[in-house]
Design an enzyme around this catalytic site. Sequence first.
Site, PDB file in Angstrom:
ATOM      1  N   TRP A 197       2.544   9.810   8.477  1.00  0.00           N
ATOM      2  CA  TRP A 197       1.646   8.687   8.219  1.00  0.00           C
ATOM      3  C   TRP A 197       0.494   8.751   9.223  1.00  0.00           C
ATOM      4  O   TRP A 197       0.713   9.030  10.392  1.00  0.00           O
ATOM      5  CB  TRP A 197       2.414   7.354   8.373  1.00  0.00           C
ATOM      6  CG  TRP A 197       1.528   6.164   8.254  1.00  0.00           C
ATOM      7  CD1 TRP A 197       0.911   5.716   7.129  1.00  0.00           C
ATOM      8  CD2 TRP A 197       1.138   5.287   9.313  1.00  0.00           C
ATOM      9  NE1 TRP A 197       0.151   4.595   7.423  1.00  0.00           N
ATOM     10  CE2 TRP A 197       0.277   4.307   8.763  1.00  0.00           C
ATOM     11  CE3 TRP A 197       1.434   5.221  10.681  1.00  0.00           C
ATOM     12  CZ2 TRP A 197      -0.290   3.288   9.514  1.00  0.00           C
ATOM     13  CZ3 TRP A 197       0.862   4.202  11.438  1.00  0.00           C
ATOM     14  CH2 TRP A 197       0.015   3.253  10.851  1.00  0.00           C
ATOM     15  N   ASP A 363      -7.392  -6.626  -1.133  1.00  0.00           N
ATOM     16  CA  ASP A 363      -6.174  -5.870  -0.824  1.00  0.00           C
ATOM     17  C   ASP A 363      -4.981  -6.806  -0.736  1.00  0.00           C
ATOM     18  O   ASP A 363      -4.973  -7.905  -1.320  1.00  0.00           O
ATOM     19  CB  ASP A 363      -6.413  -5.066   0.474  1.00  0.00           C
ATOM     20  CG  ASP A 363      -5.634  -3.770   0.536  1.00  0.00           C
ATOM     21  OD1 ASP A 363      -4.423  -3.841   0.837  1.00  0.00           O
ATOM     22  OD2 ASP A 363      -6.205  -2.698   0.273  1.00  0.00           O
ATOM     23  N   ASP A 364      -3.995  -6.417   0.014  1.00  0.00           N
ATOM     24  CA  ASP A 364      -2.712  -7.135   0.150  1.00  0.00           C
ATOM     25  C   ASP A 364      -2.914  -8.601   0.559  1.00  0.00           C
ATOM     26  O   ASP A 364      -3.857  -8.928   1.270  1.00  0.00           O
ATOM     27  CB  ASP A 364      -1.922  -6.399   1.250  1.00  0.00           C
ATOM     28  CG  ASP A 364      -0.458  -6.700   1.200  1.00  0.00           C
ATOM     29  OD1 ASP A 364      -0.051  -7.580   0.440  1.00  0.00           O
ATOM     30  OD2 ASP A 364       0.286  -6.034   1.949  1.00  0.00           O
ATOM     31  N   ARG A 440       9.422  -0.950   5.912  1.00  0.00           N
ATOM     32  CA  ARG A 440       8.403  -2.004   5.979  1.00  0.00           C
ATOM     33  C   ARG A 440       8.965  -3.323   5.442  1.00  0.00           C
ATOM     34  O   ARG A 440       8.326  -4.011   4.640  1.00  0.00           O
ATOM     35  CB  ARG A 440       7.134  -1.627   5.207  1.00  0.00           C
ATOM     36  CG  ARG A 440       5.911  -2.340   5.744  1.00  0.00           C
ATOM     37  CD  ARG A 440       4.722  -2.292   4.797  1.00  0.00           C
ATOM     38  NE  ARG A 440       3.536  -2.832   5.434  1.00  0.00           N
ATOM     39  CZ  ARG A 440       2.447  -3.184   4.798  1.00  0.00           C
ATOM     40  NH1 ARG A 440       2.357  -3.057   3.499  1.00  0.00           N
ATOM     41  NH2 ARG A 440       1.406  -3.666   5.442  1.00  0.00           N
ATOM     42  N   LYS A 473      -5.838  -0.815  -6.968  1.00  0.00           N
ATOM     43  CA  LYS A 473      -5.227   0.024  -5.928  1.00  0.00           C
ATOM     44  C   LYS A 473      -3.719  -0.235  -6.001  1.00  0.00           C
ATOM     45  O   LYS A 473      -3.275  -1.368  -5.822  1.00  0.00           O
ATOM     46  CB  LYS A 473      -5.784  -0.357  -4.559  1.00  0.00           C
ATOM     47  CG  LYS A 473      -5.166   0.385  -3.388  1.00  0.00           C
ATOM     48  CD  LYS A 473      -5.888   0.006  -2.096  1.00  0.00           C
ATOM     49  CE  LYS A 473      -5.195   0.561  -0.859  1.00  0.00           C
ATOM     50  NZ  LYS A 473      -5.778  -0.011   0.371  1.00  0.00           N
ATOM     51  N   TRP A 474      -2.953   0.805  -6.266  1.00  0.00           N
ATOM     52  CA  TRP A 474      -1.492   0.686  -6.453  1.00  0.00           C
ATOM     53  C   TRP A 474      -0.820   1.286  -5.235  1.00  0.00           C
ATOM     54  O   TRP A 474      -0.848   2.494  -5.037  1.00  0.00           O
ATOM     55  CB  TRP A 474      -1.087   1.433  -7.727  1.00  0.00           C
ATOM     56  CG  TRP A 474       0.346   1.377  -8.107  1.00  0.00           C
ATOM     57  CD1 TRP A 474       1.406   1.903  -7.420  1.00  0.00           C
ATOM     58  CD2 TRP A 474       0.895   0.795  -9.292  1.00  0.00           C
ATOM     59  NE1 TRP A 474       2.572   1.682  -8.102  1.00  0.00           N
ATOM     60  CE2 TRP A 474       2.289   1.002  -9.262  1.00  0.00           C
ATOM     61  CE3 TRP A 474       0.346   0.118 -10.386  1.00  0.00           C
ATOM     62  CZ2 TRP A 474       3.135   0.567 -10.282  1.00  0.00           C
ATOM     63  CZ3 TRP A 474       1.195  -0.312 -11.402  1.00  0.00           C
ATOM     64  CH2 TRP A 474       2.565  -0.094 -11.337  1.00  0.00           C
ATOM     65  N   ASP A 475      -0.228   0.422  -4.437  1.00  0.00           N
ATOM     66  CA  ASP A 475       0.335   0.849  -3.158  1.00  0.00           C
ATOM     67  C   ASP A 475       1.849   1.051  -3.287  1.00  0.00           C
ATOM     68  O   ASP A 475       2.475   0.577  -4.239  1.00  0.00           O
ATOM     69  CB  ASP A 475       0.030  -0.241  -2.118  1.00  0.00           C
ATOM     70  CG  ASP A 475      -0.067   0.295  -0.707  1.00  0.00           C
ATOM     71  OD1 ASP A 475       0.363   1.431  -0.468  1.00  0.00           O
ATOM     72  OD2 ASP A 475      -0.563  -0.436   0.174  1.00  0.00           O
ATOM     73  N   CYS A 515      -1.962   4.993  -3.900  1.00  0.00           N
ATOM     74  CA  CYS A 515      -1.852   4.835  -2.450  1.00  0.00           C
ATOM     75  C   CYS A 515      -0.375   4.744  -2.125  1.00  0.00           C
ATOM     76  O   CYS A 515       0.395   4.160  -2.883  1.00  0.00           O
ATOM     77  CB  CYS A 515      -2.579   3.550  -2.044  1.00  0.00           C
ATOM     78  SG  CYS A 515      -2.366   3.067  -0.327  1.00  0.00           S
ATOM     79  N   ASP A 537      -4.330   6.122   5.830  1.00  0.00           N
ATOM     80  CA  ASP A 537      -4.735   4.887   6.512  1.00  0.00           C
ATOM     81  C   ASP A 537      -5.576   5.219   7.732  1.00  0.00           C
ATOM     82  O   ASP A 537      -6.122   4.331   8.373  1.00  0.00           O
ATOM     83  CB  ASP A 537      -3.495   4.089   6.942  1.00  0.00           C
ATOM     84  CG  ASP A 537      -2.945   3.269   5.790  1.00  0.00           C
ATOM     85  OD1 ASP A 537      -3.660   3.103   4.786  1.00  0.00           O
ATOM     86  OD2 ASP A 537      -1.796   2.804   5.883  1.00  0.00           O
TER      87      ASP A 537
END
Length: 767
Positions: A197, A363-364, A440, A473-475, A515, A537
Amino acid sequence: MSITVSESRFRLDTADTTYLFQKTAFGHLESLHYGRKIPEGDVESLRYKHEIPFGSAVLYDESKDASYCLDELPLEWSGVGKGDFRTAPIEIRMPDGSFTCDFVYDSHRVETGAPKMQTLPQSTGEEAESLIVTLKDAVFPVYVDLIYTVYEKENVIARRAVVRNEAEESVLLNQIMSYSLDLMDRSYTVTTLSGAWIREAHVVERPLRAGALVNESTSHSQHGNNPALALAVQDATEESGDVYGFNLLYSGNHRTTVELGQAGIVRITGGVNPHCFLWELKKGESFETPEAVLTYSCRGKNGMSQNFHAFVQNRVVRGDWQKKERPILINNWEANFFQFRQNSLLRLAQQGKKLGCELFVLDDGWFGARNTDTAGLGDYTVNPKKLPNGLDGLGKRINEKGMQFGLWFEPENVNDDSDLYRAHPDWAIQRPNRKPSLGRHQKLLDLTKREVRDYIVENVTKILDSCPISYVKWDMNRKVSDFLDGAFLHRYLIGYYEVLTRIFRPRQQILFEGCASGGGRFDLGQLCFSQQIWSSDDTDPIERLKIQGGLSLFYPISTMGAHVSLAPHQQTLRNTPLSTRFAVAAFGAFGLELDPKDLTPIERKSLRAMLETYRTIRKTCQFGKFSRVETGNDYTVQWQAQTEKQTVVLRVKTIVPAAQKNDLLEVKGLSPEKMYTLEQVSTPLFVSGFGTLLKHILPVTIRSYSHLLLAVNKYLKMDDYKETYRASGAQFMAGIRLHRSFIGTGYSDKMHMQGDDSAMLFIITEE
Ligand code: DGJ
């Protein structure tokens, strides 16, 4: 015709390559050649000579041929237990309970187009030609179809295998690769993209020695090891030498093995990772492997990359955005993280608009109780405190500003603290009687379950159709744990692709960015759905040279999300110039990942000018022919992208030496006789960077900590010396001697005044 079958020989031709194999007297498929294009002719010269076998060889059938040993043959496919001791592309428990199997020619056919896959995404090859060679086990009715699809223009051969069981008894697949390719040893160097990462896709090169080298992932396609791999002859450069490239259209556990065997043959096999993999095939059932893609170029690593770039752009990426310039976006993640309100978003969008952004991405943090990363994942109800007018209200206000609106989702995961998990704890992947392991703070939803897939499709599409969303955006922020077996992981992937198909195939107008905690799922399976992928990131431009540079070996620039963020950088603390952050991100699907409020007025003005320039070079940077240019200096990276009339060159110096010489700027691929103009993009120099050195050019001394310097720095900048030339293509290709950089002995306004991590961006235009 790209496929010719004559007698017992199979020949696949692309524009610059030939792939040739033949049936042996025993029905095995012997590889004769894969590499540069060769004319039709006597293939005796290509046959691997084995009249006297190695000592201790196991002979296939001594009574018929005392020199025929599978271990000493370059093969297109192999089995187990018949004398080939190299990595087997297939390991299967046969109806008699044994792993011994022996696949020999049964039949073949040639078709237009690529045979349709049932479970996995595939390249788009409607007008390509495919060869299907069916092999059958010498004893049981167990078949393997070897499928070759020839992409002539792109110099790519797609390969995959399908196993079919026609025996009464079940068979158990333990390992099944998409392809197996045997090449003669030429002291290859193996290149993979490895990392972690925020350190994705770093180029790792290893010489191939006796034994096997494995590139794999046991948790879906992940930051650690990308599925792509290259094999280059030892002296290959960016421009010359033989290079083979391999990749998979698959986002799951993958494995590629490169093995140098005792007979000097290199075997490359690639496909689904056999790690914990067990797949039962009952009578009449078949298993299809992911599509693998192979290319070869004698024009060095750039040649291989350019083949893959064309292939990915033409045959993998699809939808309305396939070949469209990507909008300049501003994403609110690093500006806000989870803390925002509608007004702060609108202000950010407004600021982005002023700078020249065309798309605002939320975003989130917009749904449920998602105010930290410990809650809310899985819920799709908009947080009314943050967005009192809902997504529709926000989207419309963004549209009124003349910007498109984009939204972040993470549908594959769930937090324990979510309404979804409270209602359906059984939807998360976990083992009964074992405490689940979190990543996470979240669990992975079980996409092998129909009801889970339906829930995701229903909820995501409801949102996509309820407001003006033109980008998603698909995380996916965790690796897999607590799973049943490798077959389950494969089924998860099939479920994942089904979900993407149902959501995005009917909504081709949406620009889709994949993503996975940055570049954790950068692969060709994902690119069959999303036109681009968030590369990392890590937006530090010096790190990005490695990440985007590494990815560029196998993936085109248009697929790499690349944003300008703040300096010092949040992960490396590196304080890089704005011009460098811009220039490196320009070689990508460009955006901003910052709050413009954190820039000084003069930085904002400079950034606005950069974005204006970007619009004039965007097409070239994203879709032009891309090359990495060798500079002979480990600390100077040069890339270029070229369309018919325009060439854009990026040159970054990460460490500047003292007493610098004139740099030589070599441009590649111009027409020698044509005339061109070169113009360097303005590079702003912000005065605070020079501290008290300013006294050398100013009549007064300004202290580095003075308020005056800070005030001046807010509103004033200098521009670095800007190179401009008019010359023939031949001259640019021979090299332009650039003006001297600062060497500490004086100042001239015809001198470059940049230090470490400096970038120069040049636009060369044909007259
Ligand atoms: C990881 C992504 O890579 C980031 O860009 C951001 O979207 C966060 N997830 C949000 O949680």
